[in-house]
Design an enzyme around this catalytic site. Structure first.
Site, PDB file in Angstrom:
ATOM      1  N   TYR A  21     -40.683 -81.263  22.167  1.00 13.69           N
ATOM      2  CA  TYR A  21     -40.449 -79.820  22.242  1.00 13.69           C
ATOM      3  C   TYR A  21     -39.542 -79.412  21.095  1.00 13.69           C
ATOM      4  O   TYR A  21     -38.539 -80.076  20.823  1.00 13.69           O
ATOM      5  CB  TYR A  21     -39.783 -79.464  23.582  1.00 13.69           C
ATOM      6  CG  TYR A  21     -39.458 -78.000  23.733  1.00 13.69           C
ATOM      7  CD1 TYR A  21     -40.473 -77.048  23.815  1.00 13.69           C
ATOM      8  CD2 TYR A  21     -38.144 -77.558  23.794  1.00 13.69           C
ATOM      9  CE1 TYR A  21     -40.182 -75.698  23.955  1.00 13.69           C
ATOM     10  CE2 TYR A  21     -37.847 -76.207  23.945  1.00 13.69           C
ATOM     11  CZ  TYR A  21     -38.865 -75.284  24.024  1.00 13.69           C
ATOM     12  OH  TYR A  21     -38.567 -73.941  24.165  1.00 13.69           O
ATOM     13  N   ASP A  29     -35.686 -83.482  14.696  1.00 15.95           N
ATOM     14  CA  ASP A  29     -35.187 -82.436  15.583  1.00 15.95           C
ATOM     15  C   ASP A  29     -34.166 -83.081  16.515  1.00 15.95           C
ATOM     16  O   ASP A  29     -34.515 -83.742  17.489  1.00 15.95           O
ATOM     17  CB  ASP A  29     -36.335 -81.801  16.374  1.00 15.95           C
ATOM     18  CG  ASP A  29     -35.846 -80.706  17.315  1.00 15.95           C
ATOM     19  OD1 ASP A  29     -34.605 -80.535  17.447  1.00 15.95           O
ATOM     20  OD2 ASP A  29     -36.691 -80.023  17.925  1.00 15.95           O
ATOM     21  N   LYS A  61     -27.545 -77.154  21.080  1.00 13.63           N
ATOM     22  CA  LYS A  61     -26.892 -77.707  22.274  1.00 13.63           C
ATOM     23  C   LYS A  61     -25.452 -78.160  21.999  1.00 13.63           C
ATOM     24  O   LYS A  61     -24.585 -77.303  21.876  1.00 13.63           O
ATOM     25  CB  LYS A  61     -27.790 -78.781  22.885  1.00 13.63           C
ATOM     26  CG  LYS A  61     -29.134 -78.135  23.286  1.00 13.63           C
ATOM     27  CD  LYS A  61     -30.106 -78.950  24.069  1.00 13.63           C
ATOM     28  CE  LYS A  61     -31.244 -78.056  24.546  1.00 13.63           C
ATOM     29  NZ  LYS A  61     -32.562 -78.414  24.137  1.00 13.63           N
TER      30      LYS A  61
HETATM   31  C1  PLP Z   1     -33.656 -77.414  23.505  1.00 10.32           C
HETATM   32  C2  PLP Z   1     -34.450 -77.870  22.338  1.00 10.32           C
HETATM   33  C3  PLP Z   1     -34.916 -76.985  21.345  1.00 10.32           C
HETATM   34  C4  PLP Z   1     -34.788 -75.486  21.486  1.00 10.32           C
HETATM   35  O1  PLP Z   1     -33.464 -75.083  21.498  1.00 10.32           O
HETATM   36  P1  PLP Z   1     -33.111 -73.626  22.126  1.00 10.32           P
HETATM   37  O2  PLP Z   1     -31.666 -73.478  21.835  1.00 10.32           O
HETATM   38  O3  PLP Z   1     -33.450 -73.733  23.585  1.00 10.32           O
HETATM   39  O4  PLP Z   1     -33.961 -72.640  21.434  1.00 10.32           O
HETATM   40  C5  PLP Z   1     -35.520 -77.504  20.232  1.00 10.32           C
HETATM   41  N1  PLP Z   1     -35.692 -78.822  20.092  1.00 10.32           N
HETATM   42  C6  PLP Z   1     -35.291 -79.701  21.024  1.00 10.32           C
HETATM   43  C7  PLP Z   1     -35.481 -81.159  20.793  1.00 10.32           C
HETATM   44  C8  PLP Z   1     -34.674 -79.252  22.184  1.00 10.32           C
HETATM   45  O5  PLP Z   1     -34.310 -80.127  23.130  1.00 10.32           O
END
Ligand code: PLP
Length: 426
Positions: free
Chosen positions: A144, A239, A267
């Site tokens: 994701y 990511d 995060k």
């Molecule tokens: C949570 C997440 C995102 C998106 O971040 P948001 O702050 O919710 O937009 C993108 N990549 C990864 C791996 C994530 O866990």
């Protein structure tokens, strides 16, 4: 467990907010119940609107590595608020946060601060396209990367090699530029690279996948991605919105020894406030306006309050050399508590997932990609979730999310959790 006020709030919420929530997984649909509404949180605890207390292993889906409302972070944020909430002009805090991120992850030679992980990955992909002059990207099923159009694309079914949108409202045209490979399957990447020779701008990957449950990379998988991107002139994007400052202070590149060209963080880096970052090689980031031709901007980018929360969180992580050893050891203890027939436990550092794999026989113990994660018994997961919640322990309400361990989960709480696990999975 009395949840009367939560029920009332949920009814009101559903009148005005789709599904009553501002992000779908919060609706608890996968576990067949209604969500509780949080009133406040402290350390490892969440308190709901009815005064129930839960031991929290969601940790705001990752940011809460220090536990909730760490006094140092709260104090710093309060001080920052007094000085004004947003200026739309540069501040010293942005420089300090950038310096700290770069000190932790030296590959990040230059970066931009943004407001969400979605924005960070979307922007990193744009930079990769601008730098290479190519349009296509490769992503992996079950990874994701936020909800931007170009990344809400999934593999087509069966033998189709074409990707398809993963959400209504995403034009099919996006799927043409987003190719999907199978996580941990080097051959699937090699094939896409060959079929799209000279057209792939970047491979974007969660270096340790944590959005299909936790699925670590097989030995050599990330090194292969490093090699094939170098050979084909594509960029490698890690990511690290979950893994950054989580697997180690230096994130996945420190944890795995493989280095990417671009990184995205979110995060933890915002310490619980809306802040994220993307960055990497200086020559690549030099493409970003006003230095270069790739446009990216934000009214609230580098917001002074969010930046303060990020700085204070990173400060604590940088000062406390024992923290990663502690949270990893606690997660290892939880991993052991899950260990039994019918469960497959994946763990990387302080991230773990128990997959319900009751009738898997020989294959048990192996969830290595999205297809395998999807074969798990989600009803058994829901039953486990509900039994844990009745015992006052809140784990993510989906088989496809990670369990997060924080520094506030002291050993005695971990032992209590292990006991609850024993009673909830059998
Ligand atoms: C949570 C997440 C995102 C998106 O971040 P948001 O702050 O919710 O937009 C993108 N990549 C990864 C791996 C994530 O866990």
């Amino acid at each position: 467990m009395e949840q009367r006020r939560s029920k009332q709030l949920f009814n009101r919420a559903q009148q005005l907010i789709p599904g009553g929530v501002n992000s779908p997984v919060r609706a608890f649909r996968a576990v067949g119940r209604q969500p509780f509404f949080v009133e406040r949180a402290q350390g490892p605890w969440l308190f709901d609107a009815d005064g129930n207390r839960y031991l929290d292993y969601v940790c705001s889906w990752g940011p809460g590595i220090l536990g909730h409302a760490h006094p140092r972070v709260v104090e710093a944020v309060q001080r920052a608020c007094t000085g004004g909430l947003s200026f739309g002009a540069p501040t010293a805090g942005e420089v300090e946060l950038a310096e700290r991120i770069s000190a932790c992850v030296p590959d990040v030679e230059m970066m931009r601060l943004v407001s969400s992980g979605t924005e960070a990955v979307m922007s990193a992909v744009r930079v990769a396209r601008g730098f290479t002059g190519r349009d296509k990207i490769i992503k992996f099923s079950g990874n994701y990367h936020g909800h931007s159009d170009g990344l809400l694309v999934k593999a087509g079914s069966g033998l189709m090699t074409q990707s398809v949108p993963d959400s209504a409202g995403v034009p099919a045209g996006y799927a043409v530029c987003t190719l999907t490979a199978v996580y941990n399957d080097t051959e699937s990447v090699r094939r896409l690279m060959e079929e799209n020779a000279g057209q792939v701008a970047a491979v974007v990957v969660e270096p340790v996948a944590a959005n299909m449950g936790v699925v670590p990379p097989k030995p050599g998988f990330l090194a292969f991605l490093r090699q094939i991107t170098q050979q084909t002139g594509a960029l490698l994007i890690f990511d690290e919105v979950i893994t950054g400052f989580r697997l180690a202070l230096g994130g996945a590149s420190e944890y795995t020894g493989v280095h990417a060209d671009l990184y995205t963080f979110g995060k933890i880096v915002g310490g619980g406030m809306p802040l994220a970052a993307y960055g990497g090689r200086r020559d690549v980031m030099a493409c970003v306006a006003p230095l270069g031709a790739v446009y990216q901007a934000g009214t609230l980018s580098g917001n002074p309050v969010a930046v303060t929360a990020g700085i204070e969180t990173l400060k604590i992580l940088m000062e406390d050399k024992g923290i990663y050893e502690r949270i990893d050891r606690r997660a290892e203890r939880l991993e052991a508590a899950f260990c039994r027939k019918g469960l497959t436990v994946n763990r990387a550092g302080s991230l773990l997932s128990a997959f319900f794999t009751p009738d898997w026989g020989e294959r048990e113990g192996s969830v290595t990609n999205y297809e395998e994660a999807c074969q798990c018994d989600r009803e058994a997961f829901a039953a486990y979730f509900n039994r844990m919640l009745e015992r006052g322990i809140y784990v993510a309400p989906s088989q496809f999310e990670a369990m997060f361990v924080s520094d506030a989960h002291e050993d005695e709480l971990i032992e209590r959790t292990c006991e609850a696990i024993g009673k909830s999975v059998s």
